[in-house]
Scaffold this motif. Structure first.
Motif, PDB file in Angstrom:
ATOM      1  N   ASN A  56     -10.602  -3.935  14.104  1.00  0.00           N
ATOM      2  CA  ASN A  56      -8.960  -3.752  13.936  1.00  0.00           C
ATOM      3  C   ASN A  56      -8.126  -4.557  14.449  1.00  0.00           C
ATOM      4  O   ASN A  56      -6.898  -4.759  13.840  1.00  0.00           O
ATOM      5  N   ALA A  57      -8.551  -5.455  15.468  1.00  0.00           N
ATOM      6  CA  ALA A  57      -7.490  -6.207  16.140  1.00  0.00           C
ATOM      7  C   ALA A  57      -7.363  -7.721  15.509  1.00  0.00           C
ATOM      8  O   ALA A  57      -8.469  -8.152  14.630  1.00  0.00           O
ATOM      9  N   SER A  70     -17.354  -3.225  11.616  1.00  0.00           N
ATOM     10  CA  SER A  70     -16.979  -3.776  12.781  1.00  0.00           C
ATOM     11  C   SER A  70     -18.364  -3.704  13.904  1.00  0.00           C
ATOM     12  O   SER A  70     -19.432  -2.891  13.724  1.00  0.00           O
ATOM     13  N   ARG A  71     -18.276  -4.305  14.868  1.00  0.00           N
ATOM     14  CA  ARG A  71     -19.365  -4.599  15.747  1.00  0.00           C
ATOM     15  C   ARG A  71     -19.544  -3.266  16.498  1.00  0.00           C
ATOM     16  O   ARG A  71     -20.666  -2.835  16.658  1.00  0.00           O
ATOM     17  N   ASN A  98      -0.239   5.898   9.016  1.00  0.00           N
ATOM     18  CA  ASN A  98      -1.142   4.986   9.310  1.00  0.00           C
ATOM     19  C   ASN A  98      -1.461   4.048   8.316  1.00  0.00           C
ATOM     20  O   ASN A  98      -1.371   4.465   7.173  1.00  0.00           O
ATOM     21  N   GLU A  99      -2.002   2.769   8.619  1.00  0.00           N
ATOM     22  CA  GLU A  99      -2.526   1.869   7.660  1.00  0.00           C
ATOM     23  C   GLU A  99      -3.937   2.140   7.684  1.00  0.00           C
ATOM     24  O   GLU A  99      -4.725   2.640   8.407  1.00  0.00           O
ATOM     25  N   TYR A 100      -4.450   1.525   6.628  1.00  0.00           N
ATOM     26  CA  TYR A 100      -6.025   1.991   6.221  1.00  0.00           C
ATOM     27  C   TYR A 100      -7.037   0.853   7.374  1.00  0.00           C
ATOM     28  O   TYR A 100      -8.177   1.153   7.579  1.00  0.00           O
ATOM     29  N   THR A 101      -6.161  -0.053   8.159  1.00  0.00           N
ATOM     30  CA  THR A 101      -6.936  -0.770   9.001  1.00  0.00           C
ATOM     31  C   THR A 101      -6.882   0.162  10.544  1.00  0.00           C
ATOM     32  O   THR A 101      -7.496  -0.693  11.278  1.00  0.00           O
ATOM     33  N   ASP A 102      -5.978   0.909  10.540  1.00  0.00           N
ATOM     34  CA  ASP A 102      -6.128   1.646  11.886  1.00  0.00           C
ATOM     35  C   ASP A 102      -7.402   2.259  12.284  1.00  0.00           C
ATOM     36  O   ASP A 102      -7.405   2.856  13.410  1.00  0.00           O
ATOM     37  N   PRO A 127     -11.763   2.627  12.281  1.00  0.00           N
ATOM     38  CA  PRO A 127     -12.888   1.687  11.933  1.00  0.00           C
ATOM     39  C   PRO A 127     -13.443   1.843  10.470  1.00  0.00           C
ATOM     40  O   PRO A 127     -13.313   2.999  10.114  1.00  0.00           O
ATOM     41  N   ARG A 128     -13.789   0.767   9.676  1.00  0.00           N
ATOM     42  CA  ARG A 128     -14.328   1.144   8.379  1.00  0.00           C
ATOM     43  C   ARG A 128     -15.544  -0.147   7.973  1.00  0.00           C
ATOM     44  O   ARG A 128     -15.765  -0.907   8.856  1.00  0.00           O
TER      45      ARG A 128
END
Length: 151
Positions: free
Chosen positions: A136-137, A102-103, A78-82, A84-85
């Motif tokens: 994420n997107a 994130s929203r 997994n990437e760290y962007t996968d 919510p952070r």
């Protein structure tokens, strides 16, 4: 910094966090929401690095993710962007804690309460803000190679 040094530094920060929590000191740092659990790397805000009046944790998401993957093998691949952070900062000018995420996270009262508790943040002096960086997107126009062509 070697992997052993990173782990020792993380351990030292964890001990500092434990001591600060006992003293009720708010913390700054980074976090992810993984499997409905908050995974955080935080330190007492008074021990944080200061850049332009903002107190920030010691790690960024990309760097600390490699450490987490060593500790949690199920997250490899997994990437760290996968997930919510977000990030918690302290703004020394306005004397307020800022939570950027994130929203989906900043619009959830339950997740905001979880972050307030995890980072020991005072509700009256904490502001939550959605930041596109933590979504994420990635729009297709930003995902293309930047060479001037759109083929």
């Amino acid at each position: 910094m070697s992997a052993n040094q990173q782990i020792k530094a993380a351990h030292a920060r964890n001990l500092a966090v434990q001591r600060s929590r006992l003293a009720s000191m708010p913390e700054v740092g980074i976090f992810w929401l993984i499997d409905n659990k908050l995974v955080a790397d935080s330190i007492p805000w008074r021990q944080a690095d200061v850049y332009g009046g903002f107190y920030s944790g010691k790690n960024d998401h990309a760097t600390f993710w490699t450490t987490l993957q060593r500790l949690m093998p199920q997250w490899k691949g997994n990437e760290y962007t996968d997930f919510p952070r977000g990030r918690v900062l302290f703004d020394s000018k306005d004397e307020v804690f800022l939570v950027y995420s994130s929203r989906g996270i900043v619009n959830s009262q339950d997740l905001k309460k979880l972050i307030l508790a995890e980072f020991n943040l005072p509700m009256a002096a904490t502001k939550f803000a959605a930041d596109y960086h933590y979504e994420n997107a990635i729009p297709p126009t930003l995902d293309e190679d930047f060479d001037g062509s759109h083929a």
